[in-house]
Design an enzyme around this catalytic site. Structure first.
Site, PDB file in Angstrom:
ATOM      1  N   GLN A   1     109.133  49.522 106.868  1.00  0.00           N
ATOM      2  CA  GLN A   1     109.941  49.169 105.699  1.00  0.00           C
ATOM      3  C   GLN A   1     110.399  47.712 105.810  1.00  0.00           C
ATOM      4  O   GLN A   1     111.043  47.325 106.782  1.00  0.00           O
ATOM      5  CB  GLN A   1     111.166  50.079 105.577  1.00  0.00           C
ATOM      6  CG  GLN A   1     111.953  49.821 104.301  1.00  0.00           C
ATOM      7  CD  GLN A   1     113.255  50.595 104.247  1.00  0.00           C
ATOM      8  OE1 GLN A   1     114.219  50.253 104.932  1.00  0.00           O
ATOM      9  NE2 GLN A   1     113.278  51.660 103.452  1.00  0.00           N
TER      10      GLN A   1
ATOM     11  N   TYR B   1     120.215  46.680  98.340  1.00  0.00           N
ATOM     12  CA  TYR B   1     119.749  45.459  98.982  1.00  0.00           C
ATOM     13  C   TYR B   1     119.084  44.527  97.959  1.00  0.00           C
ATOM     14  O   TYR B   1     119.103  44.786  96.761  1.00  0.00           O
ATOM     15  CB  TYR B   1     118.858  45.809 100.174  1.00  0.00           C
ATOM     16  CG  TYR B   1     119.606  46.646 101.184  1.00  0.00           C
ATOM     17  CD1 TYR B   1     120.760  46.156 101.796  1.00  0.00           C
ATOM     18  CD2 TYR B   1     119.229  47.947 101.475  1.00  0.00           C
ATOM     19  CE1 TYR B   1     121.498  46.922 102.689  1.00  0.00           C
ATOM     20  CE2 TYR B   1     119.959  48.727 102.370  1.00  0.00           C
ATOM     21  CZ  TYR B   1     121.092  48.213 102.971  1.00  0.00           C
ATOM     22  OH  TYR B   1     121.832  48.976 103.842  1.00  0.00           O
TER      23      TYR B   1
ATOM     24  N   ARG C   1     110.300  51.745  97.880  1.00  0.00           N
ATOM     25  CA  ARG C   1     111.423  52.686  97.882  1.00  0.00           C
ATOM     26  C   ARG C   1     112.407  52.300  96.787  1.00  0.00           C
ATOM     27  O   ARG C   1     112.805  51.138  96.674  1.00  0.00           O
ATOM     28  CB  ARG C   1     112.147  52.692  99.225  1.00  0.00           C
ATOM     29  CG  ARG C   1     113.139  53.856  99.326  1.00  0.00           C
ATOM     30  CD  ARG C   1     113.958  53.821 100.592  1.00  0.00           C
ATOM     31  NE  ARG C   1     114.227  55.160 101.095  1.00  0.00           N
ATOM     32  CZ  ARG C   1     115.167  55.470 101.970  1.00  0.00           C
ATOM     33  NH1 ARG C   1     115.952  54.523 102.463  1.00  0.00           N
ATOM     34  NH2 ARG C   1     115.345  56.698 102.388  1.00  0.00           N
TER      35      ARG C   1
ATOM     36  N   GLY D   1     115.496  62.433 107.274  1.00  0.00           N
ATOM     37  CA  GLY D   1     116.147  61.382 108.026  1.00  0.00           C
ATOM     38  C   GLY D   1     116.940  61.910 109.201  1.00  0.00           C
ATOM     39  O   GLY D   1     116.453  61.972 110.328  1.00  0.00           O
ATOM     40  N   ARG D   2     118.175  62.322 108.944  1.00  0.00           N
ATOM     41  CA  ARG D   2     119.072  62.768 110.006  1.00  0.00           C
ATOM     42  C   ARG D   2     118.454  63.833 110.923  1.00  0.00           C
ATOM     43  O   ARG D   2     118.653  63.777 112.139  1.00  0.00           O
ATOM     44  CB  ARG D   2     120.375  63.283 109.393  1.00  0.00           C
ATOM     45  CG  ARG D   2     121.404  63.738 110.422  1.00  0.00           C
ATOM     46  CD  ARG D   2     122.638  64.307 109.733  1.00  0.00           C
ATOM     47  NE  ARG D   2     123.469  63.262 109.167  1.00  0.00           N
ATOM     48  CZ  ARG D   2     124.673  62.935 109.625  1.00  0.00           C
ATOM     49  NH1 ARG D   2     125.168  63.569 110.668  1.00  0.00           N
ATOM     50  NH2 ARG D   2     125.377  61.994 109.055  1.00  0.00           N
TER      51      ARG D   2
END
Length: 402
Positions: free
Chosen positions: A137, A219, A266, A359-360
């Site tokens: 990424q 971002y 993304r 993810g987690r």
């Protein structure tokens, strides 16, 4: 008089008993019974273009702040961390800055110097040695930055000179307000696009199978998309056509450099993380997807609007995001956002999702795919070590042991 004479029917207790089924036949019958159970789509092989995946389980890009603090060079224990998780169908490596100017957090990696490329190469080699696949990424943070976390003296850049509300962590002084950004000049935009292109080329040199352009989570590229952060009056602002232009040009340039089938993106429509607000997030997402060559791209990766906190969602019904955007993503659509195995299976069965991003669960379960396959319990991560330096709480989580 016996039973047969009285009823004209054979005696039930004297009728011959059925012969026991031989062992081999019993096993075959049991196998046929098992075969009627629907196969797991999540755990079946997947594809991204001509890239074969062992499953449809994707490891999300997770910022873990384990790189060298000044140089942005990945550390040796990052080799352990990623290779331990090579059982994922695809690993999307953490947000990685395309230049020193694109950094905002402490100890995040870069992909723009020879030393960084060489260190990433050790990681991709280790993952490939175990049969894994890996994208990187590319993340330019824009205004989400503080001077303590950067090694260049210039202020952070953004589409407009609007400071983000809130604070971020610094190693030197803890939590501090975000810095005030300066607006990029029109003539500078192409330079930022070129940074993404060079970073993508460096990623391919480092052995990645492709890249994901980070246009989500507040971002820089996401800042260009949103009405709350983009107040420009040039061709990169104003109408939705102007606001999606910079992102579309970035994707086009990266795809031209490394191939569209190696280029993903993304998005996080309606996700207000990092003080990112858009008046019409779904309309913006539709306009962007329609402007991108999604049919030829690796994938579109959606971060669902309620992924972190339902209060950060301004996209309306979070359950309608995937069905609404599915027709506008002509190629692969993948998504993240507190998915469970069961929830991912349901979305795959409905056809609104092609790959599922976790993810987690990968933090404390390096063997997550195995645990899914065997129905093993999931370990819980230690959140106090999510962003600390060193291998503790990072590469020291064990695989499951009975």
């Amino acid at each position: 008089r016996n039973f047969a004479e009285a009823t004209g029917r054979p005696c039930p207790w004297s009728a011959p008993r059925p012969r026991a089924m031989p062992g081999s036949q019993r096993l075959a019958s049991f196998a046929r019974t098992l075969s009627t159970k629907p196969a797991s789509k999540l755990l079946s092989p997947g594809k991204i273009g001509d890239l074969e995946l062992t499953s449809k389980v994707v490891m999300a890009p997770l910022t873990r702040s384990r790189s060298e603090p000044v140089t942005g060079v990945p550390t040796p224990f990052m080799v352990d961390y990623y290779s331990q998780r090579a059982g994922a169908g695809l690993i999307i490596a953490e947000g990685t800055q395309p230049s020193f100017a694109g950094q905002g957090y402490p100890r995040t990696p870069g992909i723009h110097t020879p030393d960084q490329v060489a260190a990433w190469r050790k990681i991709t080699d280790a993952v490939k040695a175990k049969g894994g696949k890996m994208f990187l990424q590319i993340m330019h943070v824009g205004r989400i930055a503080h001077a303590h976390n950067r090694c260049v003296p210039e202020p952070p850049v953004a589409p407009s000179a609007i400071r983000a509300a809130g604070q971020m962590y610094t190693d030197q002084e803890g939590m501090l307000d975000f810095d005030m950004p300066r607006a990029l000049e029109t003539s500078e935009v192409q330079g930022v696009i070129e940074e993404h292109v060079q970073a993508a080329q460096c990623a391919m040199e480092a052995g990645f199978h492709g890249v994901e352009i980070h246009s989500a989570n507040g971002y820089l590229l996401n800042q260009f998309l949103a009405t709350g952060t983009n107040k420009r009056t040039d061709k990169y602002g104003g109408s939705v056509t102007g606001r999606v232009r910079m992102v579309a040009e970035t994707v086009e340039a990266v795809a031209a450099a490394i191939g569209a089938s190696r280029t993903g993106i993304r998005l996080s429509p309606g996700h207000m993380f990092n003080d990112l607000v858009d008046d019409d997030p779904m309309g913006t997402a539709v306009a962007l997807l329609d402007a991108l060559p999604t049919k030829d791209m690796a994938y579109v990766h959606l971060m669902l609007a309620n992924a972190f906190d339902a209060s950060l969602n301004n996209a309306g019904d979070a359950g309608q995001i995937l069905p609404t955007l599915r027709p506008h993503a002509k190629g692969l659509l993948i998504a993240a956002g507190q998915l469970t195995k069961e929830g991912a299976e349901e979305l795959l069965d409905k056809g609104v999702l092609d790959l599922a991003v976790f993810g987690r669960p990968f933090i404390a379960n390096p063997d997550l795919v195995r645990r899914f396959k065997e129905g093993l319990p999931l370990a819980e991560p230690d959140p106090t070590k999510f962003y600390t330096p060193g291998p503790q709480g990072y590469s020291d989580y064990p695989a499951y042991k009975a």
